[in-house]
Design a protein around this motif. Structure first.
Motif, short mmCIF file in Angstrom:
data_model
loop_
_atom_site.label_atom_id
_atom_site.label_comp_id
_atom_site.label_asym_id
_atom_site.label_seq_id
_atom_site.Cartn_x
_atom_site.Cartn_y
_atom_site.Cartn_z
N ASP A 60 0.85 -1.18 0.00
CA ASP A 60 0.00 0.00 0.00
C ASP A 60 0.90 1.24 0.00
OD1 ASP A 60 -1.56 2.18 0.69
OD2 ASP A 60 -2.90 0.99 1.94
N SER A 61 0.97 1.91 -1.13
CA SER A 61 1.94 3.00 -1.24
C SER A 61 1.54 4.21 -0.40
CB SER A 61 2.17 3.39 -2.70
OG SER A 61 0.98 3.83 -3.27
N ALA A 62 0.25 4.38 -0.14
CA ALA A 62 -0.17 5.50 0.71
C ALA A 62 0.34 5.28 2.13
CB ALA A 62 -1.69 5.63 0.70
N LEU A 63 0.23 4.03 2.59
CA LEU A 63 0.72 3.70 3.93
C LEU A 63 2.24 3.87 4.00
CD1 LEU A 63 0.13 2.44 6.77
CD2 LEU A 63 0.66 0.23 5.73
N MET A 64 2.92 3.37 2.96
CA MET A 64 4.36 3.48 2.93
C MET A 64 4.77 4.95 2.93
SD MET A 64 6.82 1.38 3.10
CE MET A 64 8.29 2.20 3.74
N ARG A 65 4.06 5.75 2.18
CA ARG A 65 4.37 7.19 2.11
C ARG A 65 4.27 7.82 3.50
NH1 ARG A 65 1.89 12.22 1.36
NH2 ARG A 65 3.18 13.62 0.10
N VAL A 68 7.23 6.83 5.60
CA VAL A 68 8.46 7.53 5.19
C VAL A 68 8.43 8.97 5.68
CG1 VAL A 68 9.76 8.41 3.20
CG2 VAL A 68 8.92 6.04 3.21
N LEU A 69 7.28 9.64 5.52
CA LEU A 69 7.18 11.02 5.99
C LEU A 69 7.38 11.09 7.50
CD1 LEU A 69 4.20 12.38 3.84
CD2 LEU A 69 6.64 12.90 3.60
N VAL A 74 10.91 12.49 12.19
CA VAL A 74 11.72 12.07 13.34
C VAL A 74 13.17 12.50 13.15
CG1 VAL A 74 12.75 10.01 14.42
CG2 VAL A 74 10.28 10.11 14.01
N GLN A 75 13.68 12.35 11.94
CA GLN A 75 15.08 12.72 11.67
C GLN A 75 15.27 14.23 11.74
OE1 GLN A 75 16.94 10.29 8.35
NE2 GLN A 75 14.96 9.25 8.50
#
Ligand SMILES: [Zn+2]
Length: 162
Positions: A60-65, A68-69, A74-75
């Protein structure tokens, strides 16, 4: 790169007929120091057409996005007030400051190092990758599972050891 001179290794539809000598000479063209500078080394097998067009099992690319965001946020917070922007820039002292690991993680890395003979550079990349994987998992601490996953993404280091 092709993982093999023939390009068929790991492909269920074609047989690899490379000799060990041929594979070794192919691999030796990629120097260790070069591989050390690549963060992710992941084998990607040939995908049959029916799987390419199948909708099921897709990440699910929306979840992955959103993960990642989240990891980027956090960084950004972690490195506020420093010249560092992302985990991939961590080295030397900063690595120890921002990627502290516990005793169990040290033991795991020591074992992995004995088995795989990891270079200092590979070791650094594994730590950075594990930090990022932990960030993607929204975890404050790096755990053994994160290190294990990071080592999994160092495919060519592992093959070099076998
Ligand atoms: Zn082959």
């Amino acid at each position: 790169m092709k993982p093999h001179p023939c390009g068929f290794r790991g492909d269920a539809r074609h047989e690899c007929v490379c000799t060990d000598v041929k594979v070794l000479s192919y691999r030796s063209k990629l120097s260790g120091p070069l591989l050390d500078r690549i963060d992710l080394q992941v084998e990607v097998p040939a995908v049959p057409y029916k799987d390419l067009k199948a909708e099921t099992g897709r990440v699910d690319s929306a979840l992955m996005r959103s993960r990642v965001l989240g990891a980027r946020t956090v960084q950004t917070e972690r490195f506020t007030g420093t010249n560092i922007r992302t985990n991939s820039q961590l080295s030397g002292k900063a690595l120890g400051v921002y990627c502290p690991i516990g005793e169990d993680c040290h033991r795991f890395l020591e074992m992995a190092n004995q088995r795989l003979g990891l270079s200092a550079r590979a070791h650094t990349r594994i730590l950075r990758l594990a930090r990022t994987i932990a960030d993607l998992d929204s975890m404050t601490d790096i755990r053994v599972e994160h290190l294990a996953e990071a080592i999994n993404y160092r495919n060519l280091d592992r093959q070099g050891a076998s």
